[in-house]
Every structure is written in structure tokens, then in C-alpha cells.
Design a protein around this motif. Structure first.
Motif, mmCIF file in Angstrom:
data_model
loop_
_atom_site.group_PDB
_atom_site.id
_atom_site.type_symbol
_atom_site.label_atom_id
_atom_site.label_comp_id
_atom_site.label_asym_id
_atom_site.label_seq_id
_atom_site.Cartn_x
_atom_site.Cartn_y
_atom_site.Cartn_z
ATOM 1 N N UNK A 163 80.326 -6.708 -0.904
ATOM 2 C CA UNK A 163 80.761 -7.379 -2.128
ATOM 3 C C UNK A 163 79.515 -7.681 -2.959
ATOM 4 N N UNK A 164 79.636 -7.596 -4.278
ATOM 5 C CA UNK A 164 78.492 -7.913 -5.141
ATOM 6 C C UNK A 164 78.018 -9.341 -4.863
ATOM 7 N N UNK A 165 76.739 -9.526 -4.534
ATOM 8 C CA UNK A 165 76.245 -10.883 -4.227
ATOM 9 C C UNK A 165 76.475 -11.882 -5.358
ATOM 10 N N UNK A 166 76.443 -11.421 -6.596
ATOM 11 C CA UNK A 166 76.626 -12.340 -7.726
ATOM 12 C C UNK A 166 78.050 -12.854 -7.840
ATOM 13 N N UNK A 167 78.977 -12.225 -7.132
ATOM 14 C CA UNK A 167 80.375 -12.679 -7.200
ATOM 15 C C UNK A 167 80.781 -13.458 -5.958
ATOM 16 N N UNK A 168 79.805 -13.910 -5.167
ATOM 17 C CA UNK A 168 80.083 -14.613 -3.910
ATOM 18 C C UNK A 168 79.488 -16.014 -3.945
ATOM 19 N N UNK A 169 80.285 -16.992 -3.540
ATOM 20 C CA UNK A 169 79.809 -18.369 -3.348
ATOM 21 C C UNK A 169 80.247 -18.837 -1.976
ATOM 22 N N UNK A 170 79.281 -19.099 -1.089
ATOM 23 C CA UNK A 170 79.624 -19.694 0.199
ATOM 24 C C UNK A 170 80.187 -21.092 -0.035
ATOM 25 N N UNK A 171 81.319 -21.380 0.606
ATOM 26 C CA UNK A 171 82.030 -22.622 0.315
ATOM 27 C C UNK A 171 82.365 -23.354 1.607
ATOM 28 N N UNK A 172 81.481 -24.234 2.090
ATOM 29 C CA UNK A 172 81.836 -25.046 3.262
ATOM 30 C C UNK A 172 83.055 -25.922 2.960
ATOM 31 N N UNK A 173 83.783 -26.259 4.005
ATOM 32 C CA UNK A 173 84.937 -27.137 3.827
ATOM 33 C C UNK A 173 84.465 -28.583 3.667
ATOM 34 N N UNK A 174 85.046 -29.325 2.719
ATOM 35 C CA UNK A 174 84.616 -30.709 2.494
ATOM 36 C C UNK A 174 85.247 -31.679 3.489
ATOM 37 N N UNK A 175 84.489 -32.709 3.843
ATOM 38 C CA UNK A 175 84.997 -33.769 4.702
ATOM 39 C C UNK A 175 84.651 -35.118 4.091
ATOM 40 N N UNK A 176 85.481 -36.105 4.386
ATOM 41 C CA UNK A 176 85.199 -37.457 3.911
ATOM 42 C C UNK A 176 84.127 -38.132 4.762
ATOM 43 N N UNK A 177 83.788 -37.557 5.905
ATOM 44 C CA UNK A 177 82.771 -38.136 6.786
ATOM 45 C C UNK A 177 81.436 -37.435 6.566
ATOM 46 N N UNK A 178 80.914 -37.527 5.349
ATOM 47 C CA UNK A 178 79.696 -36.786 5.017
ATOM 48 C C UNK A 178 78.517 -37.693 4.668
ATOM 49 N N UNK A 179 78.573 -38.951 5.091
ATOM 50 C CA UNK A 179 77.426 -39.839 4.948
ATOM 51 C C UNK A 179 76.600 -39.797 6.225
ATOM 52 N N UNK A 180 75.308 -39.490 6.150
ATOM 53 C CA UNK A 180 74.502 -39.379 7.369
ATOM 54 C C UNK A 180 74.386 -40.703 8.124
ATOM 55 N N UNK A 181 74.552 -40.630 9.440
ATOM 56 C CA UNK A 181 74.262 -41.740 10.345
ATOM 57 C C UNK A 181 73.078 -41.318 11.219
ATOM 58 N N UNK A 182 72.023 -42.102 11.287
ATOM 59 C CA UNK A 182 70.885 -41.729 12.127
ATOM 60 C C UNK A 182 71.329 -41.525 13.570
ATOM 61 N N UNK A 183 70.852 -40.475 14.234
ATOM 62 C CA UNK A 183 71.226 -40.258 15.642
ATOM 63 C C UNK A 183 70.803 -41.419 16.526
ATOM 64 N N UNK A 184 71.574 -41.639 17.587
ATOM 65 C CA UNK A 184 71.277 -42.663 18.584
ATOM 66 C C UNK A 184 70.764 -41.991 19.847
ATOM 67 N N UNK A 185 69.544 -42.309 20.245
ATOM 68 C CA UNK A 185 68.993 -41.737 21.465
ATOM 69 C C UNK A 185 69.634 -42.404 22.686
ATOM 70 N N UNK A 186 69.713 -41.628 23.768
ATOM 71 C CA UNK A 186 70.290 -42.168 24.999
ATOM 72 C C UNK A 186 71.796 -42.274 24.929
ATOM 73 N N UNK A 187 72.447 -41.220 24.442
ATOM 74 C CA UNK A 187 73.905 -41.230 24.337
ATOM 75 C C UNK A 187 74.577 -41.346 25.694
ATOM 76 N N UNK A 188 75.858 -41.742 25.674
ATOM 77 C CA UNK A 188 76.537 -42.033 26.931
ATOM 78 C C UNK A 188 77.175 -40.809 27.590
#
Length: 402
Positions: free
Chosen positions: A191-216
Motif C-alpha cells: 500500500x502507498x505509505x502516504x495513504x497509511x496511518x497506524x492507529x492504536x486503539x484508544x483507552x481511558x487508562x492512558x495516564x502513566x503510573x510509575x512502576x512499583x518495584x517488588x511486585x507481588x
């Protein structure tokens, strides 16, 4: 068509994955894309729902009626929801969808011809909008979702020419992931690259939370009725192996289901009693649970995108995902996103072991990624901007025969 530059372009979406009065529990992804760009476009939706009689009954009905395949239609806030009759197992696949396109063209024309049609899967809605767009003399755009399109492209080589015409006749193409575009191009050509847009699916949980070390614990997240496609059997064998090696104490599966679903899952995982079924969690609670875990293991057998992978990353949780599916192609060479062969329990186990033994390094890399520009492409504002830009390009390109 719109005549004034200040007017919002009118776009009609044809989707089989839109929550509507016939099936209110469908995935909200397409609805989210429309909501996110509602201030820039005048969107309308034709939500299609297949009803499949036996081939004999379908053929008798088709031969006896003068109208198209639409059986019932009703208005709802986003547009029109309808049921259409189609034989199962892909019988009369192309002819039914082209007839549906003819019928939808008449329905759309009565409401005012839009500037653009969008089909939300190449191999189903794509055939519908290509036909309708030709009747209406307007352009159309396509999404490539992955799982269904891959299945139909593989099963119907006899329709490759038609699918190719549909893909290459589109004014713009929105693959949900890089692997989905690659899959379609292997079957149907570049497909012509100029006619393509990669489109991830949107989520409402898109605010970053810092990782927690030592997970359970390690966790997996899916509705229990989908245990087969989510590969609970492979996950159970991998869990059993890791427990016997002393790497993990077990794994928690988060997700709801009926009593029968739970009983079946316990039967599938009976050789790995260290797997617990924790039930469903509300959205905020799921996000907090993810943040406390070591990693997410979800080696699905099939996955078009898998919003839960993005939600996990934003919740500070490294992931195991199926190679060649889901989010494959978005995270190449990033250590906190591990592709595994979903058919190989040993490969899954190796991924799970890495999540545990390298937790500190993986979560440190993930924390850095969360603050970088690469992460932004998975947030709603960026997804809306990319979708809007692609739609604008398609509107202004104009009609071209498929």
C-alpha cells in the motif's frame, strides 16, 4: 457534500463492532474513535449485525425476496443499527456484502450523501463501503483490525483479487498495528505509505503510573469465556513449569464470567493449581492491581490489538504478548514488552521467568518509556489527531474507482 470550508466533513462509518440496540456489549473501540473526533467531523454510523440462517434457508430467502439482505433497521443516537442476513461459513461472502453495499448506498443517499465512507474491517465492511462508495461516487477509507481480516484472507484465496481491489482503492488505510498492515500486504501487495496511518486503539487508562518495584504476582487479564483464544491452556503449562523451577509462586487471572465459564477454566488449568481466578475488577481497581503486579502474561492465540497491553504499560507493568499479533511491531527492541510464541508453553515460561528475574531492569526501562515521546502515540489525544488527519486526507483525495 459539504460546500463551505468551515463546515465539518460528513463521514459515515460502517462497522460490525459498534455497540448498538441489537448488541450493546460490543467493544467500544470504534465508538471511542468517533467520540474523540466528534468536534472535527459530522459522524454517522451504520452498525451492522449478521444473522446467519442455514445455507438452504438463506438461498430460498434470497431467491424469494426483491429487497436486499437488510432484515431489520432501527435508529439509535449514533445513526442506524441493522441486522442483515448472510449465510454462515463464508458462503456467498462477497455477493452478500456487495448487495448490502448497494442497499446501504440507497439508505445513505436518502439521508444526504456524505464526504467519506469508512469500513472498519477490510474483508467485511471494506467490501460493503467499496461498493457503496462506487454507487455514491465518493471516497472510502478502511481499517485493518488484524484477527478477522487475517482469518478471512487466509481462508478465501479465491477472493484475493476483490480484497486487493478493495484495499488499493481506499483513499486511506488505518491498520491497528504494524503486523496487521504487513499481513494484508503479504496477501494483497504493498500500500502507498502516504495513504497509511497506524492507529492504536484508544483507552481511558492512558495516564502513566510509575512502576512499583517488588511486585507481588504475575497476572493475566481476560474474560473467562474467552479462555481458549486467550490461551489459558498454554499459560497453565507455563505457570506449572515456572512453579516447579521455583521462579514464581503462581499467577492471578483477573476477569469475570459465568459459573460455567469459571468451572471450565478451572478444568483447563487443573494441573496448575497455583493459578487463581480473582474475578472482575472495576477500571480504577484494575489499574491499581496492575501497578502492584510483577508483569502481565497474555500469550493469546489470536489478538487484533489487545487494549489491555497498553493499559498495563501505562500502569507500570511489563508485558508478555503473542509474537505476530496484538501490539507486535510497536515495541521492537524495547525490553519491557516481550513477544513469545503463543504455541510454545516453554517460550511462554521463559518470558514469565524474565519478567520475574529482571523485574527491576524492565520496570526501570518502562518508567523511562512512559515519559518519552513514543508513549504519546498510545494516548487518546495523539490517536485522535492521527485519525483526524487521515480522515481529512481521505476526504480531500476524492473518489477513485476500486
Amino acid at each position: 457534500m459539504h460546500d463551505k470550508a468551515c463546515e465539518r466533513p460528513h463521514i459515515v462509518h460502517v462497522s460490525g463492532d459498534f455497540p448498538d440496540p441489537f448488541a450493546p456489549n460490543k467493544t467500544p473501540v470504534v465508538r471511542s474513535l468517533i467520540d474523540l473526533t466528534a468536534d472535527q467531523f459530522r459522524h454517522g454510523v451504520i452498525s451492522i449485525n449478521r444473522v446467519s440462517p442455514s445455507p438452504v434457508r438463506f438461498l430460498k430467502s434470497a431467491m424469494s425476496r426483491d429487497s436486499g439482505p437488510v432484515m431489520y433497521a432501527t435508529e439509535f443516537p449514533y445513526g442506524i443499527a441493522l441486522q442483515y442476513q448472510a449465510a454462515g461459513r463464508g458462503i456467498f461472502h462477497a455477493s452478500t456484502l456487495r448487495c448490502l453495499g448497494d442497499e446501504l448506498a440507497s439508505i445513505i443517499a436518502r439521508q444526504g450523501t456524505p464526504d467519506l465512507l469508512v469500513g472498519h474491517k477490510l474483508t467485511i465492511e471494506g467490501l460493503v463501503v467499496a461498493r457503496a462508495a462506487a454507487r455514491l461516487n465518493i471516497p472510502y477509507a478502511l481499517c485493518i483490525q488484524g484477527n478477522t481480516d487475517a482469518k478471512i484472507l487466509t481462508m478465501r484465496p479465491d477472493l484475493q483479487r476483490l480484497f486487493g481491489q478493495t484495499l488499493h482503492g481506499a483513499a486511506h488505510v488505518f491498520p491497528f498495528a504494524p503486523w496487521a498492515l504487513g499481513m494484508a500486504e503479504r496477501h494483497l501487495g504493498k500500500v502507498r505509505p502516504t495513504s497509511v496511518t497506524l492507529l492504536p486503539c484508544p483507552t481511558d487508562l492512558d495516564e502513566p503510573m510509575p512502576p512499583t518495584q517488588g511486585g507481588d504476582r504475575l497476572i493475566s487479564v481476560f474474560h473467562l469465556r474467552h479462555h481458549a483464544v486467550k490461551n489459558l491452556a498454554g499459560l497453565a503449562m507455563a505457570t506449572q513449569h515456572c512453579v516447579h523451577q521455583g521462579i514464581i509462586s503462581g499467577l492471578d487471572v483477573i476477569g469475570g464470567g459465568t459459573g460455567a465459564d469459571l468451572a471450565k477454566c478451572r478444568s483447563v488449568a487443573r494441573r496448575a493449581p497455583q493459578i487463581t481466578f480473582a474475578g472482575p475488577l472495576a477500571r480504577d481497581a484494575l489499574r491499581r492491581r496492575m501497578n502492584r503486579a510483577i508483569g502481565l502474561a497474555l500469550p493469546s492465540r489470536r489478538e487484533s490489538f489487545g487494549l489491555v497491553f497498553i493499559e498495563a504499560l501505562f500502569a507500570g507493568l511489563p508485558i508478555i504478548y503473542p509474537a505476530g499479533a496484538a501490539v507486535d511491531g510497536y515495541f521492537d527492541d524495547l525490553p519491557f514488552a516481550l513477544p513469545v510464541d503463543a504455541r510454545n508453553p516453554r517460550a511462554i515460561a521463559r518470558g514469565m521467568a524474565k519478567l520475574v528475574t529482571e523485574e527491576r531492569q524492565l520496570k526501570a526501562a518502562l518508567a523511562s518509556w512512559q515519559q518519552g515521546t513514543h508513549a504519546e502515540q498510545f494516548r487518546r489525544a495523539s490517536i485522535a489527531g492521527q485519525f483526524a488527519q487521515g480522515l481529512e486526507c481521505a476526504v480531500h483525495q476524492g473518489f477513485k474507482p476500486a
